[in-house]
Design a protein around this motif. Structure first.
Motif, PDB file in Angstrom:
ATOM      1  N   TYR A   5       0.824  -1.205   0.000  1.00  0.00           N
ATOM      2  CA  TYR A   5       0.000   0.000   0.000  1.00  0.00           C
ATOM      3  C   TYR A   5       0.860   1.257   0.000  1.00  0.00           C
ATOM      4  O   TYR A   5       2.052   1.210   0.280  1.00  0.00           O
ATOM      5  CB  TYR A   5      -0.945   0.026   1.198  1.00  0.00           C
ATOM      6  CG  TYR A   5      -0.232   0.054   2.524  1.00  0.00           C
ATOM      7  CD1 TYR A   5       0.114   1.258   3.116  1.00  0.00           C
ATOM      8  CD2 TYR A   5       0.099  -1.122   3.183  1.00  0.00           C
ATOM      9  CE1 TYR A   5       0.783   1.284   4.323  1.00  0.00           C
ATOM     10  CE2 TYR A   5       0.765  -1.094   4.395  1.00  0.00           C
ATOM     11  CZ  TYR A   5       1.096   0.114   4.956  1.00  0.00           C
ATOM     12  OH  TYR A   5       1.759   0.142   6.149  1.00  0.00           O
ATOM     13  N   GLU A   6       0.209   2.385  -0.318  1.00  0.00           N
ATOM     14  CA  GLU A   6       0.888   3.671  -0.361  1.00  0.00           C
ATOM     15  C   GLU A   6      -0.167   4.761  -0.136  1.00  0.00           C
ATOM     16  O   GLU A   6      -1.222   4.769  -0.777  1.00  0.00           O
ATOM     17  CB  GLU A   6       1.528   3.833  -1.743  1.00  0.00           C
ATOM     18  CG  GLU A   6       2.068   5.191  -2.050  1.00  0.00           C
ATOM     19  CD  GLU A   6       2.570   5.284  -3.493  1.00  0.00           C
ATOM     20  OE1 GLU A   6       2.804   6.410  -3.930  1.00  0.00           O
ATOM     21  OE2 GLU A   6       2.691   4.247  -4.170  1.00  0.00           O
ATOM     22  N   TYR A   7       0.097   5.665   0.820  1.00  0.00           N
ATOM     23  CA  TYR A   7      -0.831   6.770   1.074  1.00  0.00           C
ATOM     24  C   TYR A   7      -0.786   7.757  -0.082  1.00  0.00           C
ATOM     25  O   TYR A   7       0.270   8.040  -0.634  1.00  0.00           O
ATOM     26  CB  TYR A   7      -0.483   7.480   2.375  1.00  0.00           C
ATOM     27  CG  TYR A   7      -0.883   6.692   3.586  1.00  0.00           C
ATOM     28  CD1 TYR A   7      -2.145   6.846   4.144  1.00  0.00           C
ATOM     29  CD2 TYR A   7      -0.015   5.770   4.166  1.00  0.00           C
ATOM     30  CE1 TYR A   7      -2.531   6.103   5.245  1.00  0.00           C
ATOM     31  CE2 TYR A   7      -0.389   5.027   5.271  1.00  0.00           C
ATOM     32  CZ  TYR A   7      -1.649   5.203   5.807  1.00  0.00           C
ATOM     33  OH  TYR A   7      -2.028   4.461   6.894  1.00  0.00           O
ATOM     34  N   VAL A   8      -1.961   8.294  -0.434  1.00  0.00           N
ATOM     35  CA  VAL A   8      -2.094   9.215  -1.549  1.00  0.00           C
ATOM     36  C   VAL A   8      -2.713  10.517  -1.030  1.00  0.00           C
ATOM     37  O   VAL A   8      -3.742  10.477  -0.355  1.00  0.00           O
ATOM     38  CB  VAL A   8      -3.025   8.612  -2.638  1.00  0.00           C
ATOM     39  CG1 VAL A   8      -3.229   9.583  -3.783  1.00  0.00           C
ATOM     40  CG2 VAL A   8      -2.481   7.278  -3.124  1.00  0.00           C
ATOM     41  N   HIS A  10      -5.006  13.759  -1.061  1.00  0.00           N
ATOM     42  CA  HIS A  10      -6.291  14.015  -1.729  1.00  0.00           C
ATOM     43  C   HIS A  10      -6.901  15.282  -1.166  1.00  0.00           C
ATOM     44  O   HIS A  10      -6.840  15.528   0.041  1.00  0.00           O
ATOM     45  CB  HIS A  10      -7.244  12.828  -1.516  1.00  0.00           C
ATOM     46  CG  HIS A  10      -8.399  12.840  -2.454  1.00  0.00           C
ATOM     47  ND1 HIS A  10      -9.522  13.594  -2.229  1.00  0.00           N
ATOM     48  CD2 HIS A  10      -8.598  12.205  -3.633  1.00  0.00           C
ATOM     49  CE1 HIS A  10     -10.372  13.422  -3.225  1.00  0.00           C
ATOM     50  NE2 HIS A  10      -9.825  12.570  -4.091  1.00  0.00           N
ATOM     51  N   ASN A  33      -3.381   3.738  -2.008  1.00  0.00           N
ATOM     52  CA  ASN A  33      -3.210   2.943  -3.211  1.00  0.00           C
ATOM     53  C   ASN A  33      -2.809   1.545  -2.745  1.00  0.00           C
ATOM     54  O   ASN A  33      -1.702   1.351  -2.244  1.00  0.00           O
ATOM     55  CB  ASN A  33      -2.133   3.561  -4.105  1.00  0.00           C
ATOM     56  CG  ASN A  33      -2.072   2.928  -5.461  1.00  0.00           C
ATOM     57  OD1 ASN A  33      -3.070   2.442  -5.984  1.00  0.00           O
ATOM     58  ND2 ASN A  33      -0.892   2.930  -6.046  1.00  0.00           N
ATOM     59  N   GLU A  34      -3.723   0.593  -2.870  1.00  0.00           N
ATOM     60  CA  GLU A  34      -3.503  -0.753  -2.325  1.00  0.00           C
ATOM     61  C   GLU A  34      -3.435  -1.797  -3.430  1.00  0.00           C
ATOM     62  O   GLU A  34      -4.158  -1.724  -4.416  1.00  0.00           O
ATOM     63  CB  GLU A  34      -4.638  -1.146  -1.380  1.00  0.00           C
ATOM     64  CG  GLU A  34      -4.625  -0.395  -0.092  1.00  0.00           C
ATOM     65  CD  GLU A  34      -5.567  -0.988   0.937  1.00  0.00           C
ATOM     66  OE1 GLU A  34      -5.660  -2.232   1.037  1.00  0.00           O
ATOM     67  OE2 GLU A  34      -6.208  -0.201   1.631  1.00  0.00           O
ATOM     68  N   ASN A  35      -2.595  -2.768  -3.198  1.00  0.00           N
ATOM     69  CA  ASN A  35      -2.533  -3.938  -4.063  1.00  0.00           C
ATOM     70  C   ASN A  35      -3.644  -4.877  -3.597  1.00  0.00           C
ATOM     71  O   ASN A  35      -3.552  -5.483  -2.542  1.00  0.00           O
ATOM     72  CB  ASN A  35      -1.167  -4.612  -3.957  1.00  0.00           C
ATOM     73  CG  ASN A  35      -1.047  -5.814  -4.855  1.00  0.00           C
ATOM     74  OD1 ASN A  35      -1.998  -6.242  -5.493  1.00  0.00           O
ATOM     75  ND2 ASN A  35       0.139  -6.379  -4.896  1.00  0.00           N
ATOM     76  N   TRP A  45      -3.756  -2.810  -8.575  1.00  0.00           N
ATOM     77  CA  TRP A  45      -3.711  -1.696  -7.643  1.00  0.00           C
ATOM     78  C   TRP A  45      -4.979  -0.863  -7.764  1.00  0.00           C
ATOM     79  O   TRP A  45      -5.507  -0.668  -8.856  1.00  0.00           O
ATOM     80  CB  TRP A  45      -2.486  -0.830  -7.920  1.00  0.00           C
ATOM     81  CG  TRP A  45      -1.218  -1.532  -7.558  1.00  0.00           C
ATOM     82  CD1 TRP A  45      -0.540  -2.434  -8.321  1.00  0.00           C
ATOM     83  CD2 TRP A  45      -0.506  -1.433  -6.337  1.00  0.00           C
ATOM     84  NE1 TRP A  45       0.561  -2.891  -7.652  1.00  0.00           N
ATOM     85  CE2 TRP A  45       0.611  -2.285  -6.428  1.00  0.00           C
ATOM     86  CE3 TRP A  45      -0.698  -0.696  -5.168  1.00  0.00           C
ATOM     87  CZ2 TRP A  45       1.533  -2.418  -5.392  1.00  0.00           C
ATOM     88  CZ3 TRP A  45       0.221  -0.816  -4.143  1.00  0.00           C
ATOM     89  CH2 TRP A  45       1.317  -1.675  -4.260  1.00  0.00           C
ATOM     90  N   MET A  46      -5.457  -0.384  -6.628  1.00  0.00           N
ATOM     91  CA  MET A  46      -6.678   0.412  -6.608  1.00  0.00           C
ATOM     92  C   MET A  46      -6.556   1.479  -5.519  1.00  0.00           C
ATOM     93  O   MET A  46      -6.051   1.202  -4.432  1.00  0.00           O
ATOM     94  CB  MET A  46      -7.876  -0.493  -6.301  1.00  0.00           C
ATOM     95  CG  MET A  46      -9.196   0.221  -6.237  1.00  0.00           C
ATOM     96  SD  MET A  46     -10.557  -0.919  -5.890  1.00  0.00           S
ATOM     97  CE  MET A  46     -10.591  -1.837  -7.412  1.00  0.00           C
ATOM     98  N   GLU A  47      -7.022   2.700  -5.819  1.00  0.00           N
ATOM     99  CA  GLU A  47      -7.050   3.752  -4.806  1.00  0.00           C
ATOM    100  C   GLU A  47      -8.337   3.604  -4.004  1.00  0.00           C
ATOM    101  O   GLU A  47      -9.432   3.779  -4.537  1.00  0.00           O
ATOM    102  CB  GLU A  47      -6.959   5.131  -5.445  1.00  0.00           C
ATOM    103  CG  GLU A  47      -5.578   5.441  -5.948  1.00  0.00           C
ATOM    104  CD  GLU A  47      -5.394   6.872  -6.397  1.00  0.00           C
ATOM    105  OE1 GLU A  47      -6.358   7.658  -6.396  1.00  0.00           O
ATOM    106  OE2 GLU A  47      -4.252   7.206  -6.763  1.00  0.00           O
ATOM    107  N   THR A  62     -13.966   2.606  -3.549  1.00  0.00           N
ATOM    108  CA  THR A  62     -13.046   3.188  -4.518  1.00  0.00           C
ATOM    109  C   THR A  62     -13.151   4.710  -4.463  1.00  0.00           C
ATOM    110  O   THR A  62     -14.238   5.254  -4.243  1.00  0.00           O
ATOM    111  CB  THR A  62     -13.315   2.668  -5.948  1.00  0.00           C
ATOM    112  OG1 THR A  62     -12.416   3.326  -6.848  1.00  0.00           O
ATOM    113  CG2 THR A  62     -14.727   2.925  -6.385  1.00  0.00           C
TER     114      THR A  62
END
Length: 73
Positions: A5-8, A10, A33-35, A45-47, A62
């Protein structure tokens, strides 16, 4: 496999939002953003938006299903 995962950042973080799909409302706590794949060979991957409702329970959807709620002043 890459990071899970990765913080995005917003623009709606900390704002009241509505999940279009369910109609549930709450505060947008994070976008990550997670696998979400179940396969090492084919990553997907999806946010995801993490929203906390009035009861304190968090749900995900989503980020494309999130809309801001107009504040009445």
């Amino acid at each position: 496999m890459s990071e899970r995962y990765e913080y995005v950042p917003h623009r709606l973080l900390g704002h009241r939002v509505r999940d279009i799909a369910s109609g549930a409302e709450g505060e947008l706590m994070a976008v990550i953003n997670e696998n979400v794949s179940d396969s090492v060979a084919h990553e997907r991957w999806m946010e995801l938006a993490y929203v906390r409702d009035e009861s304190g329970r968090e749900f995900t959807t989503t980020i494309h299903n999130i809309e801001t709620i107009s504040r009445m002043t």
